[in-house]
Design an enzyme around this catalytic site. Structure first.
Site, PDB file in Angstrom:
ATOM      1  N   LYS A  11       0.852  -1.202   0.000  1.00 16.96           N
ATOM      2  CA  LYS A  11       0.000   0.000   0.000  1.00 16.96           C
ATOM      3  C   LYS A  11       0.890   1.257   0.000  1.00 16.96           C
ATOM      4  O   LYS A  11       1.945   1.243  -0.625  1.00 16.96           O
ATOM      5  CB  LYS A  11      -0.993  -0.041   1.165  1.00 16.96           C
ATOM      6  N   HIS A  96      -8.691  -3.030  -6.092  1.00 13.68           N
ATOM      7  CA  HIS A  96      -8.620  -3.188  -4.633  1.00 13.68           C
ATOM      8  C   HIS A  96      -9.761  -2.382  -3.999  1.00 13.68           C
ATOM      9  O   HIS A  96     -10.129  -1.324  -4.498  1.00 13.68           O
ATOM     10  CB  HIS A  96      -7.259  -2.689  -4.128  1.00 13.68           C
ATOM     11  N   GLU A  98      -9.842  -0.458  -1.612  1.00 11.43           N
ATOM     12  CA  GLU A  98      -9.482   0.943  -1.320  1.00 11.43           C
ATOM     13  C   GLU A  98      -9.588   1.800  -2.582  1.00 11.43           C
ATOM     14  O   GLU A  98      -9.966   2.965  -2.519  1.00 11.43           O
ATOM     15  CB  GLU A  98      -8.071   0.991  -0.699  1.00 11.43           C
ATOM     16  N   GLU A 168     -11.198 -10.424  -1.058  1.00 11.75           N
ATOM     17  CA  GLU A 168     -10.868  -9.611   0.114  1.00 11.75           C
ATOM     18  C   GLU A 168     -12.152  -9.020   0.694  1.00 11.75           C
ATOM     19  O   GLU A 168     -12.613  -7.961   0.239  1.00 11.75           O
ATOM     20  CB  GLU A 168      -9.920  -8.465  -0.266  1.00 11.75           C
ATOM     21  N   GLY A 174      -7.476  -4.798   7.205  1.00 11.89           N
ATOM     22  CA  GLY A 174      -6.877  -3.882   8.181  1.00 11.89           C
ATOM     23  C   GLY A 174      -7.619  -3.822   9.502  1.00 11.89           C
ATOM     24  O   GLY A 174      -7.394  -2.923  10.304  1.00 11.89           O
ATOM     25  N   SER A 214      -6.510  -9.262   6.845  1.00 13.81           N
ATOM     26  CA  SER A 214      -5.958  -9.631   8.153  1.00 13.81           C
ATOM     27  C   SER A 214      -5.269 -10.995   8.162  1.00 13.81           C
ATOM     28  O   SER A 214      -5.383 -11.744   9.137  1.00 13.81           O
ATOM     29  CB  SER A 214      -7.039  -9.549   9.237  1.00 13.81           C
TER      30      SER A 214
END
Ligand code: 13P
Length: 256
Positions: A11, A96, A98, A168, A174, A214
């Site tokens: 990241k 992703h 994000e 994911e 996270g 995680s």
């Protein structure tokens, strides 16, 4: 047999100096591991440094965290597949969560990027996953199906085979709260089933599906022992070479 693939998604972290130190330590720890495919995905600014630090080691490959779908041109601030190829990058993480939530990437945008990656002979790692709200409403399969079909539209069987999918779940990224091996396996089996519908059984059996969210040294082996989990896309725990090396080793059939 699908070869397991474990990737370190750094990241927006790691300076050049930190990247070089990481690679040095990882190489010492892993030696010339060949039974697992290992990919390091640095920020753009550290890609060349990681390449240099890897030296003649062919076992660890380079990835990028994003790219634009155009080859070149007036796109200030963007990076193309051709520019990544110039740095010897082999994989590119696309879609992703994000990117989807913070930067507005839709399945259509992800699809353009996936197709551009294949045209440039880069292998995309396509991320999909549901939010907690979507899971609580019982919509996991619906969301995964929409994201898969949208992101992978128009790919040939060969391109599909050379695509890696990363499941994911957004609520696991996270947060320290990983999906249980059973939850993850259930989602991975559904993804493979959907891939078979998109193309055919043989292709679906060959596509590698990573779990991300995680992943840590202490949960990695159990997750990756599930029949449809073919590796991991690791965020936080990939910033430390020791813990990332442990996760790579945990991808082996026998726990060390
Ligand atoms: P964490 O491992 O920090 O949960 O991040 C997962 C991820 O987003 C990898 O792409």
């Amino acid at each position: 047999m699908r070869k397991k693939i474990v990737a370190a998604n750094w990241k927006m972290n790691m300076t050049q100096a930190e990247s070089a130190a990481f690679v040095k330590s990882l190489l010492l720890d892993l030696g010339d591991i060949t039974d697992i495919e290992v990919v390091i995905v640095p920020p753009f600014t550290a890609i060349a440094k990681v390449m240099e630090a890897l030296g003649p080691s062919q076992n660890i490959k380079l990835g990028a965290q994003n790219m634009h779908w155009e080859q070149n041109g007036a796109f200030t601030g963007e990076i193309s597949a051709a520019l990544l190829r110039d740095l010897f990058v082999r994989y590119v993480v696309l879609g992703h969560s994000e990117r989807r939530t913070l930067f507005g990437e839709t399945d259509e945008i992800v699809n353009r990027k996936v197709r551009a990656a294949h045209e440039a002979m880069l292998r995309p790692i396509v991320c999909i996953g549901e939010t907690l709200e979507q899971r609580d409403k019982g919509n996991v399969e619906k969301i995964l199906s929409i994201q898969l079909r949208g992101s992978l539209a128009g790919l040939s069987e060969k391109e599909l085979h050379e695509t890696v999918i990363a499941y994911e779940p957004v609520w696991a990224i996270g947060t320290g709260r990983n999906a249980t091996p059973e939850q993850a396996q259930e989602a991975h089996a559904f993804i493979r089933h959907t891939l078979a519908k998109i193309s055919d059984e043989t292709t679906a059996e060959r596509v590698r599906i990573q779990y991300g969210g995680s992943v840590k040294p202490d949960n990695a082996h159990e997750l990756m022992s599930q029949p449809d989990i073919d590796g991991a896309l690791v965020g936080g725990a990939s910033l430390d070479p020791r813990s990332f090396a442990q996760i790579v080793k945990a991808a082996r059939e026998e726990e060390l």
